[in-house]
Write a protein that holds these residues in place. Sequence first.
Motif, PDB file in Angstrom:
ATOM      1  N   GLU A  14       0.810  -1.218   0.000  1.00 34.00           N
ATOM      2  CA  GLU A  14       0.000   0.000   0.000  1.00 34.00           C
ATOM      3  C   GLU A  14       0.845   1.270   0.000  1.00 34.00           C
ATOM      4  O   GLU A  14       0.298   2.362  -0.007  1.00 34.00           O
ATOM      5  CB  GLU A  14      -0.939   0.001   1.209  1.00 34.00           C
ATOM      6  N   GLY A  15       2.171   1.146   0.053  1.00 34.50           N
ATOM      7  CA  GLY A  15       3.046   2.306  -0.019  1.00 34.50           C
ATOM      8  C   GLY A  15       3.296   3.010   1.303  1.00 34.50           C
ATOM      9  O   GLY A  15       3.732   4.159   1.321  1.00 34.50           O
ATOM     10  N   TYR A  16       3.027   2.329   2.411  1.00 31.42           N
ATOM     11  CA  TYR A  16       3.217   2.925   3.733  1.00 31.42           C
ATOM     12  C   TYR A  16       4.660   3.386   3.944  1.00 31.42           C
ATOM     13  O   TYR A  16       4.904   4.375   4.623  1.00 31.42           O
ATOM     14  CB  TYR A  16       2.820   1.909   4.798  1.00 31.42           C
ATOM     15  N   PHE A  17       5.611   2.693   3.363  1.00 29.44           N
ATOM     16  CA  PHE A  17       7.028   3.013   3.512  1.00 29.44           C
ATOM     17  C   PHE A  17       7.569   3.782   2.314  1.00 29.44           C
ATOM     18  O   PHE A  17       8.778   3.920   2.150  1.00 29.44           O
ATOM     19  CB  PHE A  17       7.844   1.727   3.708  1.00 29.44           C
ATOM     20  N   GLY A  18       6.685   4.271   1.489  1.00 23.35           N
ATOM     21  CA  GLY A  18       7.079   4.989   0.289  1.00 23.35           C
ATOM     22  C   GLY A  18       7.135   4.045  -0.898  1.00 23.35           C
ATOM     23  O   GLY A  18       6.922   2.845  -0.767  1.00 23.35           O
ATOM     24  N   PRO A  19       7.420   4.589  -2.065  1.00 24.63           N
ATOM     25  CA  PRO A  19       7.461   3.749  -3.262  1.00 24.63           C
ATOM     26  C   PRO A  19       8.660   2.795  -3.235  1.00 24.63           C
ATOM     27  O   PRO A  19       9.792   3.214  -2.976  1.00 24.63           O
ATOM     28  CB  PRO A  19       7.568   4.749  -4.410  1.00 24.63           C
ATOM     29  N   ILE A  20       8.390   1.534  -3.482  1.00 25.45           N
ATOM     30  CA  ILE A  20       9.442   0.519  -3.544  1.00 25.45           C
ATOM     31  C   ILE A  20       9.330  -0.168  -4.896  1.00 25.45           C
ATOM     32  O   ILE A  20       8.291  -0.762  -5.205  1.00 25.45           O
ATOM     33  CB  ILE A  20       9.310  -0.500  -2.397  1.00 25.45           C
ATOM     34  N   PRO A  21      10.368  -0.094  -5.704  1.00 29.10           N
ATOM     35  CA  PRO A  21      10.315  -0.708  -7.031  1.00 29.10           C
ATOM     36  C   PRO A  21      10.064  -2.218  -6.940  1.00 29.10           C
ATOM     37  O   PRO A  21      10.571  -2.893  -6.040  1.00 29.10           O
ATOM     38  CB  PRO A  21      11.699  -0.429  -7.630  1.00 29.10           C
ATOM     39  N   LEU A  22       9.270  -2.734  -7.869  1.00 26.80           N
ATOM     40  CA  LEU A  22       8.980  -4.168  -7.898  1.00 26.80           C
ATOM     41  C   LEU A  22      10.248  -5.003  -8.020  1.00 26.80           C
ATOM     42  O   LEU A  22      10.308  -6.117  -7.517  1.00 26.80           O
ATOM     43  CB  LEU A  22       8.033  -4.492  -9.049  1.00 26.80           C
ATOM     44  N   SER A  23      11.264  -4.444  -8.673  1.00 26.57           N
ATOM     45  CA  SER A  23      12.504  -5.198  -8.878  1.00 26.57           C
ATOM     46  C   SER A  23      13.237  -5.511  -7.582  1.00 26.57           C
ATOM     47  O   SER A  23      14.042  -6.441  -7.539  1.00 26.57           O
ATOM     48  CB  SER A  23      13.435  -4.443  -9.827  1.00 26.57           C
ATOM     49  N   ILE A  24      12.963  -4.755  -6.510  1.00 19.26           N
ATOM     50  CA  ILE A  24      13.619  -5.060  -5.230  1.00 19.26           C
ATOM     51  C   ILE A  24      12.643  -5.533  -4.159  1.00 19.26           C
ATOM     52  O   ILE A  24      13.067  -5.991  -3.101  1.00 19.26           O
ATOM     53  CB  ILE A  24      14.441  -3.868  -4.699  1.00 19.26           C
ATOM     54  N   SER A  25      11.351  -5.425  -4.423  1.00 17.19           N
ATOM     55  CA  SER A  25      10.370  -5.802  -3.404  1.00 17.19           C
ATOM     56  C   SER A  25      10.455  -7.280  -3.032  1.00 17.19           C
ATOM     57  O   SER A  25      10.139  -7.652  -1.903  1.00 17.19           O
ATOM     58  CB  SER A  25       8.951  -5.452  -3.855  1.00 17.19           C
ATOM     59  N   CYS A  26      10.911  -8.123  -3.949  1.00 16.83           N
ATOM     60  CA  CYS A  26      11.034  -9.555  -3.645  1.00 16.83           C
ATOM     61  C   CYS A  26      12.170  -9.832  -2.651  1.00 16.83           C
ATOM     62  O   CYS A  26      12.242 -10.918  -2.087  1.00 16.83           O
ATOM     63  CB  CYS A  26      11.220 -10.362  -4.916  1.00 16.83           C
ATOM     64  N   TYR A  27      13.038  -8.858  -2.423  1.00 18.68           N
ATOM     65  CA  TYR A  27      14.152  -9.040  -1.496  1.00 18.68           C
ATOM     66  C   TYR A  27      13.833  -8.558  -0.076  1.00 18.68           C
ATOM     67  O   TYR A  27      14.651  -8.710   0.827  1.00 18.68           O
ATOM     68  CB  TYR A  27      15.394  -8.301  -1.999  1.00 18.68           C
ATOM     69  N   LEU A  28      12.667  -7.981   0.128  1.00 13.50           N
ATOM     70  CA  LEU A  28      12.302  -7.486   1.453  1.00 13.50           C
ATOM     71  C   LEU A  28      12.045  -8.644   2.402  1.00 13.50           C
ATOM     72  O   LEU A  28      11.480  -9.667   2.021  1.00 13.50           O
ATOM     73  CB  LEU A  28      11.055  -6.610   1.372  1.00 13.50           C
ATOM     74  N   ASP A  29      12.449  -8.465   3.641  1.00 11.71           N
ATOM     75  CA  ASP A  29      12.252  -9.493   4.670  1.00 11.71           C
ATOM     76  C   ASP A  29      11.062  -9.083   5.542  1.00 11.71           C
ATOM     77  O   ASP A  29      11.199  -8.319   6.486  1.00 11.71           O
ATOM     78  CB  ASP A  29      13.524  -9.624   5.512  1.00 11.71           C
ATOM     79  N   TYR A  30       9.891  -9.581   5.180  1.00 13.28           N
ATOM     80  CA  TYR A  30       8.661  -9.212   5.875  1.00 13.28           C
ATOM     81  C   TYR A  30       8.653  -9.688   7.321  1.00 13.28           C
ATOM     82  O   TYR A  30       8.039  -9.066   8.177  1.00 13.28           O
ATOM     83  CB  TYR A  30       7.442  -9.733   5.126  1.00 13.28           C
TER      84      TYR A  30
END
Length: 56
Positions: A14-30
Amino acid sequence: MNNLWDVAEEMVDEGYFGPIPLSISCYLDYKKIARDLQMNGWYMHYTLRVAVRPYI
């Protein structure tokens, strides 16, 4: 929402942390984002299946 991990993922989507490119979103540690939320006072109300944010 089933847990804070789901909440963390939704917040990123939803963009709570600002825009995050899809190319790096798969590397986020939820799991770690969820841990940080919990350390800041967030918790799950499992009966209602909602995340509760602390009043600041």
